[in-house]
Design a protein around this motif. Structure first.
Motif, short mmCIF file in Angstrom:
data_model
loop_
_atom_site.label_atom_id
_atom_site.label_comp_id
_atom_site.label_asym_id
_atom_site.label_seq_id
_atom_site.Cartn_x
_atom_site.Cartn_y
_atom_site.Cartn_z
N ASP A 21 0.84 -1.19 0.00
CA ASP A 21 0.00 0.00 0.00
C ASP A 21 0.88 1.25 0.00
N GLY A 22 0.61 2.15 -0.93
CA GLY A 22 1.35 3.39 -1.01
C GLY A 22 2.65 3.31 -1.78
N GLU A 23 3.02 2.11 -2.21
CA GLU A 23 4.26 1.93 -2.96
C GLU A 23 3.99 2.15 -4.46
N LYS A 24 4.92 2.82 -5.12
CA LYS A 24 4.74 3.12 -6.53
C LYS A 24 4.93 1.88 -7.39
N LEU A 25 4.30 1.91 -8.54
CA LEU A 25 4.44 0.83 -9.51
C LEU A 25 5.91 0.65 -9.89
N GLY A 26 6.38 -0.61 -9.88
CA GLY A 26 7.73 -0.90 -10.32
C GLY A 26 8.82 -0.63 -9.31
N GLN A 27 8.48 -0.31 -8.08
CA GLN A 27 9.50 -0.11 -7.05
C GLN A 27 10.02 -1.45 -6.54
N SER A 28 9.13 -2.40 -6.37
CA SER A 28 9.49 -3.74 -5.93
C SER A 28 8.87 -4.74 -6.89
N GLY A 29 9.36 -5.98 -6.85
CA GLY A 29 8.80 -6.99 -7.73
C GLY A 29 9.82 -8.02 -8.16
N ALA A 30 9.51 -8.70 -9.26
CA ALA A 30 10.31 -9.82 -9.75
C ALA A 30 11.21 -9.39 -10.90
N LEU A 31 12.49 -9.70 -10.76
CA LEU A 31 13.47 -9.51 -11.83
C LEU A 31 13.82 -10.90 -12.33
N ILE A 32 13.52 -11.18 -13.57
CA ILE A 32 13.65 -12.54 -14.11
C ILE A 32 14.93 -12.65 -14.93
N VAL A 33 15.76 -13.61 -14.56
CA VAL A 33 17.04 -13.83 -15.25
C VAL A 33 16.89 -15.01 -16.19
N VAL A 34 17.29 -14.82 -17.44
CA VAL A 34 17.16 -15.86 -18.45
C VAL A 34 18.46 -15.93 -19.26
N GLN A 35 18.55 -16.95 -20.07
CA GLN A 35 19.61 -17.03 -21.07
C GLN A 35 18.97 -17.06 -22.45
N ALA A 36 19.78 -16.79 -23.44
CA ALA A 36 19.28 -16.80 -24.81
C ALA A 36 19.32 -18.22 -25.35
N GLU A 37 18.44 -19.06 -24.80
CA GLU A 37 18.28 -20.43 -25.28
C GLU A 37 16.88 -20.91 -24.90
N ASP A 38 16.45 -22.04 -25.48
CA ASP A 38 15.04 -22.43 -25.42
C ASP A 38 14.58 -22.85 -24.03
N SER A 39 15.43 -23.52 -23.25
CA SER A 39 14.98 -24.02 -21.96
C SER A 39 14.64 -22.88 -21.00
N SER A 40 15.29 -21.73 -21.15
CA SER A 40 14.95 -20.57 -20.32
C SER A 40 13.53 -20.11 -20.61
N ALA A 41 13.11 -20.19 -21.87
CA ALA A 41 11.77 -19.77 -22.23
C ALA A 41 10.73 -20.68 -21.58
N ASP A 42 11.01 -21.99 -21.54
CA ASP A 42 10.08 -22.92 -20.89
C ASP A 42 9.97 -22.61 -19.40
N ALA A 43 11.11 -22.37 -18.75
CA ALA A 43 11.11 -22.07 -17.32
C ALA A 43 10.42 -20.73 -17.05
N TYR A 44 10.59 -19.79 -17.95
CA TYR A 44 9.95 -18.48 -17.81
C TYR A 44 8.43 -18.63 -17.78
N GLU A 45 7.90 -19.46 -18.64
CA GLU A 45 6.45 -19.68 -18.68
C GLU A 45 5.96 -20.28 -17.37
N LEU A 46 6.70 -21.24 -16.81
CA LEU A 46 6.31 -21.85 -15.55
C LEU A 46 6.32 -20.83 -14.42
N LEU A 47 7.38 -20.00 -14.38
CA LEU A 47 7.50 -19.01 -13.31
C LEU A 47 6.40 -17.97 -13.39
N THR A 48 6.17 -17.42 -14.56
CA THR A 48 5.16 -16.37 -14.68
C THR A 48 3.75 -16.92 -14.42
N THR A 49 3.53 -18.19 -14.76
CA THR A 49 2.24 -18.81 -14.43
C THR A 49 2.05 -18.87 -12.93
N GLN A 50 3.12 -19.27 -12.21
CA GLN A 50 3.03 -19.34 -10.75
C GLN A 50 2.76 -17.96 -10.15
#
Length: 421
Positions: free
Chosen positions: A306-335
């Motif tokens: 409450d009272g915190e601005k948009l984008g001050q806190s949250g999730a920073l997602i680390v990936v690599q430029a390869e396909d398995s990162s994309a699969d893991a990204y989908e699982l994480l964002t779904t959760q």
């Protein structure tokens, strides 16, 4: 001496100035967001207007210093210096010091609410720990020193090159894409939330013993002492006591089991860290490669309060430029999206960091980078190359930004810090 100079209707002035004074005005001008020539101009103007000559400054060891001044100002300055029987070098030094005295370093801008950043991806090996450490180091660097930073446009150029199908990373090797900026000077706590203790080990700290106290105990409602007693300082001159670490313990392998018996388990991490939050401007949580209850607790901790601005806190997602990162990204964002809906909370995505990037790996790397760029929301906020300095820093158990402060990875970490603060 002076000579006609640039198209900006100024004249070039060459004199001498002590190295320490030149460095001080360089830093202060950067802190104030102005050109050095504007600072010197103002200092000379104020010096000429003084009723009496200030105290002498030690100018021993002064060497060449040049700047650009409005036409005629140097001649006026030289005339007044002669009247005051002061050498030009001494007069210039007094002018610069006068400007410094009247323009003190600005205070570090601190957030009203402690920012909480969870660095995450369900896939292991993408470099979450390296990004957590490098980002924390960049946030904590000395605000009274200058550090090499990749300018924002360089990242944009790299991503545009990806859009155009280029294999290059523009801006990474070009010195024109780097500028020297003051450190951010924030108070930072790194939380090693991974039972594998990678962050703890990389920074040269010792994992907490199994038979002692730990973050796991505090989250499970069974603390054995004050959480502050577990926190250690990352002792390095570059961070001036502002960078701290809460080490991990192998007992975190049992965290999900212990959390299953805890009421309101999603808020367990928040309850554990609440006593120390006021001590820090930013808390960075290095999450395990897990989609269990511990990840729920981490994601909830990064929710927008409450009272915190948009984008001050949250999730920073680390990936690599390869396909398995994309699969893991989908699982994480779904959760995370499920948690948003189930608990009716706002969990902001701070961005995607493409780590360990190397265009020489060919189509897989470049096409995958394009895929991350195409997401747009969250946008790519960092592009970190796969270079040797990070591996060497880990081997030496030293912070990257002190081990190799001018490396391209360090420059990129500082750029990342400025993208998200």
């Amino acid at each position: 001496m002076s000579s006609p100079a640039t198209s900006s209707d100024r004249e070039k002035v060459v004199s001498k100035l002590p190295g320490w004074l030149r460095q001080n005005v360089k830093i202060r001008a950067a802190q104030r967001g102005i050109e050095i020539q504007a600072a010197v101009e103002q200092g000379i103007r104020d010096w000429c207007a003084l009723a009496s000559t200030p105290a002498a400054i030690d100018t021993s060891g002064a060497d060449s210093f040049s700047t650009f001044l409005p036409p005629g100002q140097w001649d006026e300055f030289r005339q007044i210096a002669a009247e005051r029987r002061v050498s030009l070098i001494q007069g210039l030094a007094q002018s610069v010091q006068l400007w410094l005295d009247s323009h003190p370093a600005p205070d570090v801008e601190r957030p009203e609410v402690t920012r909480r950043i969870i660095v995450c991806n369900q896939k292991g090996g993408v470099g979450k720990t390296a990004i957590t450490a490098g980002l924390g180091e960049a946030l904590a660097e000395d605000a009274n020193s200058l550090h090499a930073v990749r300018v924002a446009k360089a990242l944009a150029e790299a991503l545009r090159a990806s859009d155009n199908g280029s294999d290059d990373m523009p801006g990474c090797e070009d010195p024109l894409s780097v500028e020297n900026l003051p450190g951010l000077g924030l108070r930072v706590l790194l939380v090693d939330f991974d039972p594998q203790c990678h962050l703890t080990n990389q920074l040269g700290a010792a994992p907490l013993p199994m038979n002692g106290d730990s973050l796991t105990n505090h989250m499970a409602g069974d603390p054995k002492g004050d959480l502050r007693d577990l926190i250690v300082s990352v002792d390095d001159e570059a961070f001036g006591g502002r960078l701290h670490l809460l080490p991990a313990c192998n007992d975190a392998f049992l965290l999900d089991v212990r959390l299953s018996a805890v009421r309101a388990r999603e808020s367990a991490l928040e309850r554990a860290l609440a006593p120390v939050e006021a001590d820090y401007d930013v808390i960075l949580v290095d999450c395990p490669p897990s989609l269990g209850l511990s990840m729920d607790a981490a994601a909830y901790y990064g929710r927008r309060r409450d009272g915190e601005k948009l984008g001050q806190s949250g999730a920073l997602i680390v990936v690599q430029a390869e396909d398995s990162s994309a699969d893991a990204y989908e699982l994480l964002t779904t959760q995370i999206d499920d948690l948003r809906g189930d608990l009716q909370v706002d969990i902001d995505y701070l961005g995607i960091v493409v780590n360990l990037y190397d265009s020489r790996r060919g189509f897989i790397a470049t096409s995958s980078l394009q895929g991350w760029v195409d997401i747009k929301d969250p946008r790519v906020v960092g592009l970190i190359g796969d270079l040797k300095e990070q591996k060497e820093a880990v081997r030496m158990k030293r912070p990257l930004l002190s081990y190799a402060p001018k490396s391209q990875q360090a420059i990129g970490m500082r750029a990342l810090a400025r993208e998200i603060v």
